[in-house]
Design a protein around this motif. Structure first.
Motif, PDB file in Angstrom:
ATOM      1  N   ILE A 233       0.876  -1.177   0.000  1.00  0.00           N
ATOM      2  CA  ILE A 233       0.000   0.000   0.000  1.00  0.00           C
ATOM      3  C   ILE A 233       0.910   1.222   0.000  1.00  0.00           C
ATOM      4  O   ILE A 233       1.891   1.267   0.764  1.00  0.00           O
ATOM      5  CB  ILE A 233      -0.912  -0.002   1.250  1.00  0.00           C
ATOM      6  N   ALA A 234       0.609   2.197  -0.833  1.00  0.00           N
ATOM      7  CA  ALA A 234       1.455   3.392  -0.918  1.00  0.00           C
ATOM      8  C   ALA A 234       1.493   4.114   0.432  1.00  0.00           C
ATOM      9  O   ALA A 234       0.449   4.296   1.065  1.00  0.00           O
ATOM     10  CB  ALA A 234       0.942   4.319  -2.010  1.00  0.00           C
ATOM     11  N   PRO A 235       2.681   4.541   0.868  1.00  0.00           N
ATOM     12  CA  PRO A 235       2.762   5.243   2.156  1.00  0.00           C
ATOM     13  C   PRO A 235       2.160   6.641   2.050  1.00  0.00           C
ATOM     14  O   PRO A 235       2.183   7.260   0.992  1.00  0.00           O
ATOM     15  CB  PRO A 235       4.272   5.316   2.414  1.00  0.00           C
ATOM     16  N   ASP A 236       1.608   7.102   3.159  1.00  0.00           N
ATOM     17  CA  ASP A 236       1.017   8.438   3.210  1.00  0.00           C
ATOM     18  C   ASP A 236       1.150   8.982   4.627  1.00  0.00           C
ATOM     19  O   ASP A 236       1.899   8.426   5.433  1.00  0.00           O
ATOM     20  CB  ASP A 236      -0.451   8.395   2.739  1.00  0.00           C
ATOM     21  N   GLU A 237       0.413  10.026   4.938  1.00  0.00           N
ATOM     22  CA  GLU A 237       0.540  10.637   6.269  1.00  0.00           C
ATOM     23  C   GLU A 237       0.227   9.632   7.383  1.00  0.00           C
ATOM     24  O   GLU A 237       0.820   9.693   8.461  1.00  0.00           O
ATOM     25  CB  GLU A 237      -0.388  11.856   6.386  1.00  0.00           C
ATOM     26  N   THR A 238      -0.711   8.728   7.126  1.00  0.00           N
ATOM     27  CA  THR A 238      -1.038   7.690   8.127  1.00  0.00           C
ATOM     28  C   THR A 238       0.214   6.862   8.447  1.00  0.00           C
ATOM     29  O   THR A 238       0.501   6.554   9.606  1.00  0.00           O
ATOM     30  CB  THR A 238      -2.153   6.766   7.573  1.00  0.00           C
ATOM     31  N   THR A 239       0.961   6.525   7.396  1.00  0.00           N
ATOM     32  CA  THR A 239       2.185   5.743   7.561  1.00  0.00           C
ATOM     33  C   THR A 239       3.229   6.550   8.346  1.00  0.00           C
ATOM     34  O   THR A 239       3.854   6.033   9.287  1.00  0.00           O
ATOM     35  CB  THR A 239       2.773   5.402   6.165  1.00  0.00           C
ATOM     36  N   PHE A 240       3.419   7.804   7.914  1.00  0.00           N
ATOM     37  CA  PHE A 240       4.460   8.627   8.553  1.00  0.00           C
ATOM     38  C   PHE A 240       4.118   8.857  10.031  1.00  0.00           C
ATOM     39  O   PHE A 240       4.998   8.794  10.899  1.00  0.00           O
ATOM     40  CB  PHE A 240       4.618   9.978   7.831  1.00  0.00           C
ATOM     41  N   ASN A 241       2.832   9.130  10.298  1.00  0.00           N
ATOM     42  CA  ASN A 241       2.429   9.362  11.692  1.00  0.00           C
ATOM     43  C   ASN A 241       2.645   8.132  12.557  1.00  0.00           C
ATOM     44  O   ASN A 241       3.002   8.237  13.731  1.00  0.00           O
ATOM     45  CB  ASN A 241       0.964   9.786  11.767  1.00  0.00           C
ATOM     46  N   TYR A 242       2.417   6.962  11.978  1.00  0.00           N
ATOM     47  CA  TYR A 242       2.624   5.713  12.730  1.00  0.00           C
ATOM     48  C   TYR A 242       4.101   5.567  13.085  1.00  0.00           C
ATOM     49  O   TYR A 242       4.460   5.155  14.192  1.00  0.00           O
ATOM     50  CB  TYR A 242       2.153   4.516  11.895  1.00  0.00           C
ATOM     51  N   LEU A 243       4.970   5.911  12.134  1.00  0.00           N
ATOM     52  CA  LEU A 243       6.409   5.664  12.318  1.00  0.00           C
ATOM     53  C   LEU A 243       7.074   6.694  13.234  1.00  0.00           C
ATOM     54  O   LEU A 243       8.004   6.356  13.977  1.00  0.00           O
ATOM     55  CB  LEU A 243       7.112   5.676  10.960  1.00  0.00           C
TER      56      LEU A 243
END
Lengths: 465, 197
Positions: A233-243
């Motif tokens: 799945i393409a990374p997005d703000e949800t991904t960045f916020n999780y990390l």
């Protein structure tokens, strides 16, 4: 012509390319557990080879580990030898290990993301088919066999032939009570357990973008059940916020550089996929399996299908055998099926959000008499987080068992197993014959359905309560 | 790894599709730390049925497994390949294999051959009629032969060459050691490491 996300990550990892040979691909992260690694380390010893990058390798104990009495030696002597072997191998080859009792111990696919080791654009491998989980961060992650584990240990690379690309588009808004588990079960029922063979699946569309990281991991986790070695799945703000802020996430200037790169990680508008599959979000409903492979599923409101209605001869034979094994009759409403055990956990649905959603359903209710419910957090950290939120009290008050972290009843390598003839509603990923214990019968479900089923004793959704 | 060129033997018809690796060898057998001795776990649940094809005496010496579509789905366990080899199988014929299982088999020298479903059906009929039928799996010529039949199959040149020479994949990759080192020098500095520097 544009490139897909998977193409981009692949191209960024080619170490060597020659006509007529597979590409040699660099591996950024190698996860190890006790079951598929001992023979690989033996191979290294025999050949006098070292682990090339212990600093890109991490081990955890998960498949064999008990979920009770973890302060005592592992009772099964064969399991104990396997876990001890991993500990010795980690020590001999200088690999970081999180052993039973360690706060970072847990299922390998829960531990990697939780430590922030799984990041967008990376190549991740593990001797476990559910490595596809890590694709939720926008990297290439796939399960490998023991020979390949040895290959990665020795060289930090793998010779691989690039799979074809499949886009699965889930556009629209999911109806209430429909989770990412239902999306993936419905997809597998649609394309079959072989539908994704030879493909990498990219999950796209507005319904996917709305999902949390936990929910994205659930979908990517079961890509292998559709036959695809990887899903992403393409990374997005949800991904960045999780990390952000996790132990191994980049910090300071590194963070900015990483995010700038991560933002380039998406399929181009004109990227060509070999196959497109549309799964409209509003057509989805809570989904459960009735058979002995993950493609044998129907909506919870539906009935056990009649094999006679299946045109394909092989699929019909497989359905007939499945109904015998599952002791089910065609036409029976799925909601009338009574279960003995509910298993909440696994690398598919053993994360904090899964426990939260099940606890919300269970709060103030009791597990039906005669039903055993096992709640097994995916990692020791998830367990602690759940306890900090008081979720364990909800499970215990409902009459469920609150266990230590591990793979547990997903595959019953530890003592958590179904007895012959027992039937489970399980949030795990495989309903194969005997998977959860010899003669055991498994219905794959979401955490919401698992919780509602525990209360009613028959396959149910929270809306049935 | 032993070289694979041509294997000739009798075959066993496994008329089931979607045979997952949990059926080929269940998890309880995966606790071992060796590469051999897995034959007792092969299809162990199904073998409890005396009618199961592995229990039929006419197929006792079979060394080629002829299976239904989607063979080897599920778990990545290479133990499934070892169990088939330990039991005495040298090749598996099917119309479709799961990706990880196929990769594992070709790493380990168990030749997995893809043939059209209609041809698998004809082979089943032939070996059920005459279990003594000799089948040749010829990697050199890329064909399966029995009776008067010649069935071509596809396999990429690189894998074929590696199997025919019995080459060690790791040894081949280590020849590119300099390229790996070059690649590592260019990796982004923000990439995570598991050990503290």
């Amino acid at each position: 012509m544009g490139k897909t996300l998977a193409d981009k990550v692949w191209e960024d990892h080619v170490v060597h390319r020659a006509v007529g040979e597979p590409d040699l691909i660099y591996i950024d992260l190698h996860l190890i557990h006790e079951v598929t690694s001992p023979q690989a380390f033996d191979g290294l010893r025999l050949a006098g080879r070292k682990v090339r990058r212990p600093d890109l390798t991490i081990a955890t104990e998960d498949h064999n580990t008990p979920t009770i009495d973890i302060d005592k030696p592992i009772a099964d002597p064969v399991s104990k030898i396997q876990v001890d072997t991993l500990r010795k191998n980690a020590k001999d080859f200088g690999i970081r290990i999180h052993s039973l009792g360690d706060v970072e111990q847990g299922i390998v696919h829960v531990v990697g993301p939780q430590l922030g080791l799984t990041q967008p654009g990376m190549t991740v491998v593990c001797g476990d088919s559910h490595t596809s989980t890590h694709g939720a961060f926008g990297g290439l992650a796939f399960g490998i066999g023991t020979s390949e584990v040895e290959h990665v240990l020795a060289t930090q690379t793998l010779p691989l032939t690039k799979p074809k690309m499949m886009a699965v588009n889930v556009e629209g808004v999911l109806p209430a009570g429909v989770t990412s588990k239902d999306i993936i079960l419905a997809l597998i029922a649609k394309i079959g357990t072989g539908g994704g063979q030879g493909f990498i699946i990219e999950y796209r569309g507005s319904a996917i973008r709305e999902l949390s990281m936990e929910a994205r991991m659930t979908i990517c986790n079961m890509s292998i059940e559709a036959g695809a070695r990887a899903g992403l799945i393409a990374p997005d703000e949800t991904t960045f916020n999780y990390l952000k802020g996790r132990d191994h996430a980049p910090k300071g200037a590194d963070w900015d550089a990483a995010v700038a790169y991560w933002k380039t990680l998406k399929s181009d508008a004109d990227a060509k996929f070999d196959v497109q599959v549309d799964l409209p979000a509003d057509s989805l409903a809570p989904f459960v399996t009735w058979g002995t492979n993950p493609g044998q599923g129907v909506a919870l409101n539906d009935v056990v299908p009649n094999p006679a209605d299946i045109k394909d001869e092989a699929a019909r034979g497989s359905a007939e055998r499945a109904l015998v094994y599952m002791d089910l009759k065609a036409g029976t409403p799925m909601k009338q099926i009574k279960v003995d055990t509910v298993f909440l956990g696994s690398c598919t649905n053993g994360r904090i959000e899964d426990l939260r959603s099940a606890a919300q359903v269970l709060k103030g209710s009791k597990v039906s008499q005669g039903v055993r419910m096992l709640v097994v957090p995916g990692s020791a950290r998830v367990r602690l987080e759940a306890e900090a939120e008081g979720l364990h009290e909800i499970f215990l008050a409902a009459g469920a068992e609150w266990r230590q972290a591990g793979c547990s009843m997903c595959l019953g390598m530890n003592p958590d197993q179904l007895k012959p003839g027992e039937r489970s509603a399980s949030t795990s990923n495989r309903n194969f014959e005997g998977r959860q214990g010899k003669g055991g019968r498994t219905h794959l479900v979401s955490p919401l359905v698992a919780a509602a089923t525990a209360i009613r004793g028959t396959l149910s959704a929270p809306s049935d309560l | 790894m032993e070289k694979f060129t041509i294997h000739t033997g009798t075959a066993l018809p496994l008329r089931r599709s979607n045979v997952d690796t949990d059926q080929i060898i269940p998890a309880e057998y995966l606790k071992r730390v060796t590469r051999s001795g897995f034959e007792d776990g092969l299809f162990v649940a199904w073998r409890k049925d005396p009618e199961f094809v592995l229990n039929q005496p006419q197929y006792k010496s079979a060394s080629i497994l002829v299976a239904g579509a989607d063979f080897g789905t599920g778990s990545s366990r290479e133990h499934a390949v070892w169990a088939l080899q330990n039991y005495g199988f040298s090749a598996v014929l099917s119309s479709r294999f799961a990706d990880i299982f196929r990769g594992n088999s070709l790493k380990g020298g168990l030749l997995t051959v893809i043939l059209p479903e209609s041809e698998i059906e004809k082979i089943w009929e032939q070996i059920e009629k005459n279990p003594k039928t000799k089948i040749s799996v010829d990697l050199v010529a890329r064909e399966v032969r029995y009776e008067e039949k010649i069935l071509p199959f596809e396999i990429d040149d690189y894998t074929r060459w590696r199997l025919m020479e019995g080459l060690d994949d790791i040894g081949l990759t280590l020849q590119h050691g300099d390229k790996v080192t070059d690649f590592e020098r260019k990796r982004a500095t923000f990439m995570p490491v598991t050990l503290t520097k």
